[in-house]
Design an enzyme around this catalytic site. Structure first.
Site, PDB file in Angstrom:
ATOM      1  N   ASN A  96     -28.421 -34.995  20.439  1.00  9.34           N
ATOM      2  CA  ASN A  96     -28.515 -36.105  19.500  1.00  9.34           C
ATOM      3  C   ASN A  96     -27.950 -35.671  18.140  1.00  9.34           C
ATOM      4  O   ASN A  96     -27.456 -34.556  17.978  1.00  9.34           O
ATOM      5  CB  ASN A  96     -29.966 -36.577  19.394  1.00  9.34           C
ATOM      6  CG  ASN A  96     -30.073 -38.054  19.090  1.00  9.34           C
ATOM      7  OD1 ASN A  96     -29.305 -38.584  18.302  1.00  9.34           O
ATOM      8  ND2 ASN A  96     -31.040 -38.718  19.704  1.00  9.34           N
ATOM      9  N   HIS A 126     -30.522 -10.642  11.801  1.00  8.92           N
ATOM     10  CA  HIS A 126     -30.098  -9.666  10.795  1.00  8.92           C
ATOM     11  C   HIS A 126     -31.032  -8.469  10.792  1.00  8.92           C
ATOM     12  O   HIS A 126     -32.231  -8.612  11.082  1.00  8.92           O
ATOM     13  CB  HIS A 126     -30.089 -10.310   9.399  1.00  8.92           C
ATOM     14  CG  HIS A 126     -29.168 -11.479   9.284  1.00  8.92           C
ATOM     15  ND1 HIS A 126     -27.836 -11.356   8.978  1.00  8.92           N
ATOM     16  CD2 HIS A 126     -29.382 -12.806   9.458  1.00  8.92           C
ATOM     17  CE1 HIS A 126     -27.275 -12.548   8.955  1.00  8.92           C
ATOM     18  NE2 HIS A 126     -28.194 -13.446   9.252  1.00  8.92           N
ATOM     19  N   LYS A 176     -40.912 -17.223  21.572  1.00 10.50           N
ATOM     20  CA  LYS A 176     -41.028 -16.417  22.787  1.00 10.50           C
ATOM     21  C   LYS A 176     -40.640 -17.269  23.993  1.00 10.50           C
ATOM     22  O   LYS A 176     -40.582 -18.494  23.914  1.00 10.50           O
ATOM     23  CB  LYS A 176     -42.457 -15.899  22.953  1.00 10.50           C
ATOM     24  CG  LYS A 176     -42.891 -14.953  21.853  1.00 10.50           C
ATOM     25  CD  LYS A 176     -44.308 -14.454  22.090  1.00 10.50           C
ATOM     26  CE  LYS A 176     -44.740 -13.490  20.985  1.00 10.50           C
ATOM     27  NZ  LYS A 176     -46.130 -13.012  21.194  1.00 10.50           N
TER      28      LYS A 176
END
Length: 202
Positions: A96, A126, A176
């Site tokens: 969408n 990072h 997770k």
């Protein structure tokens, strides 16, 4: 995995692109990667500037942009990604409005998976060490099964796998792995209900 391990683990890799795709530390300002990002941004710009009646143009742009699945995906502009070539879609995937996919590593999505407005999929990350973070970054791939529905505004973080037929609630932050066939929601996203596949009328 520590930053030092990431630095030394993939020393045999030759190019920054190879390091990036393997999940090693790499230099995002490498000229080859800059060129590839510019290509993707130009294609996204053309896609986002297109009109609804320009379906043939949109199909051509998506086929050129995406690693696979551009021939059947339905993307409602605006859409943004880093490279596009690392996004591999099954049949009839739907995005969408205003979705973002940061595909420094592979993003694999199965058939008939739907993404609500403003969904963001991140593979980019990072280092925690500030000095290293100035020049290096790394990524982890994301894998999403078939017939998954991700509600609007959800964020899927690097390294996550979502099983087939699962529903992710709007606004969730998926940190997770989520198993198949469940309803999951929240920040952090967690399983709320199991075996939702049994709700189908089929």
């Amino acid at each position: 995995m520590g930053d030092a391990i990431l630095t030394t683990r993939f020393t045999a890799l030759r190019s920054e692109r190879e390091k990036m795709l393997a999940g090693a530390l790499y230099d995002a300002l490498d000229p080859e990667l800059v060129d590839q990002r510019e290509r993707a941004r130009d294609l996204c710009h053309d896609l986002n500037a297109s009109r609804e009646r320009d379906q043939e143009l949109r199909r051509r742009l998506l086929t050129e942009l995406l690693g696979s699945g551009g021939d059947s995906v339905w993307i409602q502009p605006p859409f943004y990604c880093d490279y596009g070539s690392n996004i591999r879609l099954g049949q009839r995937v739907y995005f969408n409005f205003n979705c973002v996919v940061l595909d420094v590593c592979a993003v694999d999505i199965g058939d008939f998976s739907f993404f609500g407005p403003g969904v963001q999929i991140y593979t980019a990350s990072h280092p925690l060490e500030a000095k290293l973070r100035r020049t290096q970054e790394f990524g982890k791939p994301v894998s999403i099964g078939s017939d998954v529905w991700v509600g609007g505004g959800a964020i899927i973080l690097p390294g996550v796998t979502i099983g087939s037929r699962t529903v992710i609630g709007a606004g969730s932050v998926v940190t997770k792995d989520i198993p198949e066939g469940v309803l999951a929601a929240g920040n952090p996203c967690r399983v709320i209900r199991e075996n939702i596949a049994g709700d189908s009328d089929e």
